[in-house]
Design an enzyme around this catalytic site. Structure first.
Site, PDB file in Angstrom:
ATOM      1  N   PHE A 115      62.546  91.854  30.742  1.00  0.00           N
ATOM      2  CA  PHE A 115      62.356  93.308  30.644  1.00  0.00           C
ATOM      3  C   PHE A 115      61.616  93.718  29.373  1.00  0.00           C
ATOM      4  O   PHE A 115      60.988  94.766  29.303  1.00  0.00           O
ATOM      5  CB  PHE A 115      63.698  94.040  30.772  1.00  0.00           C
ATOM      6  CG  PHE A 115      64.499  94.232  29.505  1.00  0.00           C
ATOM      7  CD1 PHE A 115      64.308  95.347  28.704  1.00  0.00           C
ATOM      8  CD2 PHE A 115      65.459  93.302  29.113  1.00  0.00           C
ATOM      9  CE1 PHE A 115      65.059  95.540  27.544  1.00  0.00           C
ATOM     10  CE2 PHE A 115      66.212  93.484  27.975  1.00  0.00           C
ATOM     11  CZ  PHE A 115      66.006  94.604  27.181  1.00  0.00           C
ATOM     12  N   LYS A 116      61.647  92.846  28.371  1.00  0.00           N
ATOM     13  CA  LYS A 116      61.005  93.167  27.092  1.00  0.00           C
ATOM     14  C   LYS A 116      59.503  93.393  27.239  1.00  0.00           C
ATOM     15  O   LYS A 116      58.893  94.066  26.417  1.00  0.00           O
ATOM     16  CB  LYS A 116      61.210  92.036  26.090  1.00  0.00           C
ATOM     17  CG  LYS A 116      62.606  91.516  25.994  1.00  0.00           C
ATOM     18  CD  LYS A 116      63.469  92.417  25.188  1.00  0.00           C
ATOM     19  CE  LYS A 116      64.889  91.925  25.197  1.00  0.00           C
ATOM     20  NZ  LYS A 116      65.739  92.430  24.201  1.00  0.00           N
ATOM     21  N   ASP A 117      58.906  92.786  28.276  1.00  0.00           N
ATOM     22  CA  ASP A 117      57.454  92.937  28.446  1.00  0.00           C
ATOM     23  C   ASP A 117      57.059  94.402  28.638  1.00  0.00           C
ATOM     24  O   ASP A 117      55.970  94.800  28.233  1.00  0.00           O
ATOM     25  CB  ASP A 117      56.984  92.156  29.677  1.00  0.00           C
ATOM     26  CG  ASP A 117      57.008  90.643  29.450  1.00  0.00           C
ATOM     27  OD1 ASP A 117      56.661  90.201  28.347  1.00  0.00           O
ATOM     28  OD2 ASP A 117      57.378  89.927  30.394  1.00  0.00           O
TER      29      ASP A 117
END
Ligand SMILES: Cc1ncc(COP(=O)(O)O)c(C=O)c1O
Ligand SMILES: N[C@@H](CCOP(=O)(O)O)C(=O)O
Length: 509
Positions: A115-117
């Site tokens: 999800f960090k992307d």
């Protein structure tokens, strides 16, 4: 409209621009930057934004926080378009039905399958944008503005930051991770990148040790002046800001699927550093009709204990030591973003709306947490948290059994990653208590692709006939990593000085 940022710990409002906040990362007093006023959504947003694409929604939301004098419309649109062109799904963050009442928000379609992307593709482009603009104004004989990004990771932020910043001019990246506490694929993702501006440091210690060293580096005035340290962790406000889009996007996606606008919508968020769910809190405070934000923790349960007791304290077991669980990216004791939430809760209750007073109270709480490992919040603060947040704690056994249950019952044999499983387990606990007439729907955030956590996924599914990790789970792109050479730089002690020396050695100035 909020255009002014302040530190969560400072008594004085600081008239800082968005650019200052993004490039500085952490305030000088050790506090986190936050917008003193949260902008409100236009009164017609439910109608006007309902059919917007992810990129259009991102623009609408970011525009409310970033002055167009700082980033003109055209540039902001271009930044957004480039940031999400790297995603494998056209929708960027698609919604997947799991059950009648449960939907998964798949946040793992970016370059590093986490999800960090969603935020770090944007933050990487933002750093580049500001640096190009600053350097364009400089006479040729003046040194260029540069940034030395120093980040801590329990596995996912590191690779997402590296993929967001690799090869970017005037940017160097140093990522600290706890030796042996991240998955093999996560380590491969970070250490096989060949770009000269990327460096990883495997630190003997925990994620909290790494995060602590990073915060100390930000507090080191001399080091900072020389190297211009920047943040990619969710201490950087831009991370929280960019994560808000998917709360809006999934809300609209679900409304369209349901065709019943009376349903209450709850978000369930597997939580560690509290950055992901905090983005949901801003969306709620802006006016998105969210019924509850549910914190799902693993056995490192400081947030769940706070919600139930109002005590914010390190675990009583083993002097607050972090536990190694099946959802390692959430193996965190002190959730750094919880500080931002506390600031708003304190301001709205005990500080009676006074920003300065909120900063003073929070500062004393943070000092107390550091020295004694524990803070007891005023009841009004804990109650204010409970008006929108709820929580559950999920253990390793349940994490594995939910992966197995969903795989065995879903028509597509859906495979959850262990962090997502913590959220799904929590969702089912709530669903089992809801009455039909409550008409509640759950959006559980799916924070990583299962391929990143083969050991736990296989523990859950290996005995099932026909299951194959290689065939059913592992994308070719991740499989190929194991053939690449890893560059591992071991730091044999969680020591600030050793980390600073390693950075200086690489930068050679
Ligand atoms: C896969 C995964 N899930 C959940 C989390 C927890 O998110 P947050 O730290 O924003 O609470 C993380 C790490 O941040 C993660 O990498
Ligand atoms: N789980 C994270 C820990 C760092 O959190 P961040 O959101 O503050 O960057 C990770 O995977 O690294």
């Amino acid at each position: 409209m909020s255009k002014v940022y302040r530190s969560s710990r400072s008594a004085e409002a600081q008239a800082l621009s968005f650019e200052d906040v993004v490039m500085t990362g952490l305030a000088k007093d050790g506090g986190l930057f936050l917008p003193s006023e949260i902008p409100q959504l236009p009164s017609t947003f439910l109608k006007d934004w309902a059919n917007a694409s992810f990129q259009e929604l991102a623009f609408n939301i970011l525009r409310l926080y970033i002055d167009s004098k700082e980033i003109p419309d055209e540039d902001l649109k271009d930044l957004i378009a480039r940031s999400y062109s790297t995603f494998r799904s056209e929708e960027v963050t698609p919604l997947k039905k799991i059950d009648d009442d449960l939907y998964l928000l798949e946040l793992f379609h970016g370059p590093t399958y986490a999800f960090k992307d969603v935020a770090l593709q944007f933050v990487g482009n933002l750093f580049e944008y500001f640096l190009i603009r600053r350097n364009a104004k400089k006479p040729a004989d003046e040194p260029r503005d540069v940034i030395t990004v120093v980040g801590a990771t329990s596995g996912d932020t590191g690779s997402a930051a590296i993929y967001g910043l690799r090869g970017k001019k005037d940017v160097s990246v140093f990522i600290l991770y706890p030796t042996g506490r991240i998955s093999p694929i996560q380590e491969e993702q970070m250490t096989t990148v060949e770009d000269a501006n990327v460096h990883t440091l495997s630190v003997k210690g925990t994620f909290d040790d790494c995060q602590d060293i990073v915060k100390q580096i930000f507090g080191d005035v001399e080091f900072n002046e020389k190297y211009h340290v920047g943040a990619v962790n969710s201490i950087n406000w831009a991370r929280i800001l960019a994560q808000q889009t998917y709360y809006f996007y999934s809300y609209f996606q679900l409304q369209k699927t349901l065709k019943d606008t009376t349903s209450k919508i709850r978000f369930v968020v597997p939580s560690g550093n509290f950055g992901d769910i905090l983005a949901g809190y801003y969306a709620y405070r802006m006016g998105l009709p969210v019924d509850k934000l549910i914190i799902a923790t693993n056995e490192n349960d400081i947030l769940d204990r706070f919600m139930k007791s109002g005590r914010y304290e390190k675990s009583t077991e083993a002097e607050g030591a972090v536990k190694a669980t099946y959802s390692p990216a959430m193996d965190i004791v002190i959730s750094s973003n919880f500080e931002r939430l506390l600031w708003y809760l304190i301001r709205d209750t005990v500080a009676k709306g006074n920003d300065e007073e909120a900063g003073k109270v929070l500062n004393s709480w943070m000092q107390q947490l550091k020295t004694t490992g524990s803070v007891v919040a005023d009841e009004a603060v804990a109650q204010a948290a409970r008006t929108i947040f709820a929580s559950e704690r999920v253990d390793n056994e349940e994490t594995v059994s939910t992966i197995k249950q969903v795989y065995s019952t879903h028509p597509e044999k859906y495979v959850l990653d262990p962090h997502t499983s913590v959220g799904v387990t929590t969702s089912y606990r709530f669903i089992s208590k809801d009455a039909k007439e409550d008409n509640i729907k759950y959006i559980s955030l799916s924070t990583a692709h299962p391929a990143k956590f083969s050991e736990v996924v296989n523990k859950a599914l290996d005995t099932i006939d026909g299951y194959s990790f290689e065939k059913d789970v592992l994308p070719a792109e991740l499989k190929a990593l194991s053939t690449k050479e890893k560059r591992i730089n071991l730091i044999d002690e969680a020591s600030l000085e050793k980390v600073k020396d390693a950075i200086k050695k690489e930068l050679k100035y």
